[in-house]
Design an enzyme around this catalytic site. Structure first.
Site, PDB file in Angstrom:
ATOM      1  N   GLU A 106      49.645  29.012  39.176  1.00  0.00           N
ATOM      2  CA  GLU A 106      50.753  29.935  39.108  1.00  0.00           C
ATOM      3  C   GLU A 106      51.350  29.861  40.525  1.00  0.00           C
ATOM      4  O   GLU A 106      52.737  30.068  40.598  1.00  0.00           O
ATOM      5  CB  GLU A 106      50.411  31.304  38.867  1.00  0.00           C
ATOM      6  CG  GLU A 106      51.516  32.372  38.547  1.00  0.00           C
ATOM      7  CD  GLU A 106      51.842  32.922  39.806  1.00  0.00           C
ATOM      8  OE1 GLU A 106      51.288  32.833  40.985  1.00  0.00           O
ATOM      9  OE2 GLU A 106      52.949  33.636  39.876  1.00  0.00           O
ATOM     10  N   ASP A 149      37.230  53.191  27.665  1.00  0.00           N
ATOM     11  CA  ASP A 149      37.334  53.103  29.297  1.00  0.00           C
ATOM     12  C   ASP A 149      36.835  51.952  29.717  1.00  0.00           C
ATOM     13  O   ASP A 149      35.953  51.479  29.454  1.00  0.00           O
ATOM     14  CB  ASP A 149      36.823  54.387  29.895  1.00  0.00           C
ATOM     15  CG  ASP A 149      36.895  54.502  31.419  1.00  0.00           C
ATOM     16  OD1 ASP A 149      35.886  53.986  31.830  1.00  0.00           O
ATOM     17  OD2 ASP A 149      38.115  54.573  31.855  1.00  0.00           O
TER      18      ASP A 149
END
Ligand code: DTR
Ligand code: ZN
Ligand code: ZN
Ligand code: CA
Length: 450
Positions: free
Chosen positions: A183, A55
């Site tokens: 980006e 997790d």
């Protein structure tokens, strides 16, 4: 229920001869050793594939976001290409990875007259000819701190990389993580990386996973519909959570996976939505607000740490780890793979049921409709036996009922079970019960064949 007396007579006669005239005791299975503790070989029977991913702690991911928010606050309110906030973001992420044992490289490029930076982090080990990549763009637009776009993806990928280090994961494939610059100027950093990657190196990249906006405040759960195996890996993860997903339809060309896809590298990724509006049908399945953008602060100054849906960020960070663990385990388990338990387990006469287990891992999706269950049970009166297959969730599939008159020895048979509603990965059990007095035996071995 006991058997016709013929066998008992023979048994009593044998005991009398031996001067051991005691209450007839069930013949121990011929050559059957006493029940043994689960055989370590049984665990070796599991497929040598993916371990379950850990997790990913949401608190850790949010701590990275807080740091990136602080960096923006200390550098003019953004982390945009060419601005000090971006380089400070690179330095933060790099320091975390260096401390965790990664081999990091900062790749410089120029765009719009400013220096840009890609950060590449290689996890030592794995097959250098099979490289699995996961990445996210680290730059924001100039109008804000870019927490969802794309602090969320950057932090999720960073924490997954740190989890790899904590686990000292040694997967079959080589792991490489990347944080892209510029980006927002048009996928500049990732394109620069791919264009400057020698073709011999490109061919080693088995897949690129992209994470751009994974914590939108009014989230959808979108999976890129590019490489089928990658797509299925994400879908399986969400199926396990009971969370429906949709195909990301606007993804092509809209983020850093585009340059990898353009050179034929398998790509995939996750997305929680930007300025498009959530429909009422989507609000029905995912919650949130219909008629409202998935992210009302997309490319805005309000894209701060309060512009994050924690549940989406948590689930998607865990999905990143699931995909990295699963896809780096090497070839998916080939069809017809056999999972076997070889430990002998004694079956108490006319007593409680016993079980023998195998652990299935590294598979994707559900078990097949024609799951083969091969059993080898030594017993001197097989009509005593009731045999079930127990799926990982406990669902029982009856393989054999008791049949008192069936006095033959042993159950050596293969059963076919429609297990298509069962998730493949997990612990499967063969349950056997002897429901009639006298005669007994033991589980010698059993197999699941997918
Ligand atoms: N271009 C991304 C946001 C974005 C818009 N559509 C998609 C689809 C898939 C991933 C990302 C995006 C940006 O603004 O960073
Ligand atoms: Zn953006
Ligand atoms: Zn983005
Ligand atoms: Ca019996």
């Amino acid at each position: 229920m006991s058997h016709s007396a013929h066998r008992r007579t023979a048994a009593a006669a044998a005991l009398a001869l031996a001067g051991l005239l005691t209450a007839a005791v069930p013949a121990t299975a011929a050559g059957g050793p006493p029940a043994s503790a689960p055989d370590s070989r049984a665990s070796a029977a599991t497929s040598p594939a993916a371990l379950a991913a850990p997790d990913i702690p949401l608190a850790n991911v949010k701590a990275h976001l807080s740091e990136l928010q602080s960096i923006a606050g200390a550098n003019g309110g953004n982390r945009a290409h060419g601005r000090p906030g971006y380089k400070a973001s690179i330095d933060y992420v790099k320091a975390k990875l260096d401390a965790a044992g990664f081999t990091t490289t900062v790749q410089q490029f120029t765009s719009s007259g400013a220096t840009g930076y890609n950060l590449i982090a290689d996890w030592p080990g794995g097959d250098p000819n099979q490289v699995l990549m996961a990445g996210a763009h680290l730059d924001s637009v100039s109008s804000g701190p870019g927490m969802n776009d794309n602090g969320s993806g950057s932090a999720g990928v960073l924490e997954t990389a740190l989890a790899v280090s904590r686990a000292q994961l040694q997967p079959e494939k080589h792991l490489r993580f990347a944080w892209w610059g510029a980006e927002e100027l048009g996928l500049v950093g990732s394109r620069y990386y791919v264009n400057n990657l020698p073709s011999a190196e490109r061919s080693k990249v088995s897949g690129y996973l992209n994470f751009d906006m994974i914590g939108s405040p009014n989230p959808g759960y979108f999976v890129y519909d590019d490489d089928p195996a990658i797509e299925q890996t994400f879908k399986d993860f969400y199926a396990g959570l009971g969370v429906p997903t949709e195909i990301e339809t606007e993804g092509d060309g809209r983020s850093d996976h585009a340059s990898f896809k353009n050179v034929g590298i398998a790509v995939g990724g996750l997305f929680t939505g930007a300025s498009r509006t959530k429909s009422s049908a989507q609000a029905q399945k995912w919650g949130g607000t219909a008629g409202q953008a998935f992210d009302r602060c997309y490319h805005s100054s309000c894209d701060t740490t309060s512009n994050i849906n924690d549940t989406a960020l948590d689930r998607n960070s865990d999905a990143i780890a699931h995909a990295v663990w699963t896809l780096s385990a090497g070839s998916t388990v080939p069809p017809g793979d056999v999972y076997e338990a070889t430990a002998d387990v004694a079956i108490p006469d006319n007593g409680a049921a016993v079980t023998s287990s195998v652990t299935v891992s590294g598979r994707t999706g559900n078990a097949p409709a024609t799951l083969k269950v091969g059993v080898d049970i030594k017993h001197t009166w097989r009509g005593d036996l009731v045999i079930d297959l127990l799926a990982p969730d406990g669902t029982a599939y009856r393989l054999k009922n008791s049949s008192g008159s069936d006095s033959a020895d042993n159950v050596i048979a293969t059963y076919t079970v429609n297990a298509s509603s069962e998730v493949a990965n997990g612990t499967w059990n063969l349950r056997v019960q002897d429901v009639a007095r006298y005669d007994t035996g033991y589980i010698d071995s059993w197999q699941l064949t997918f």
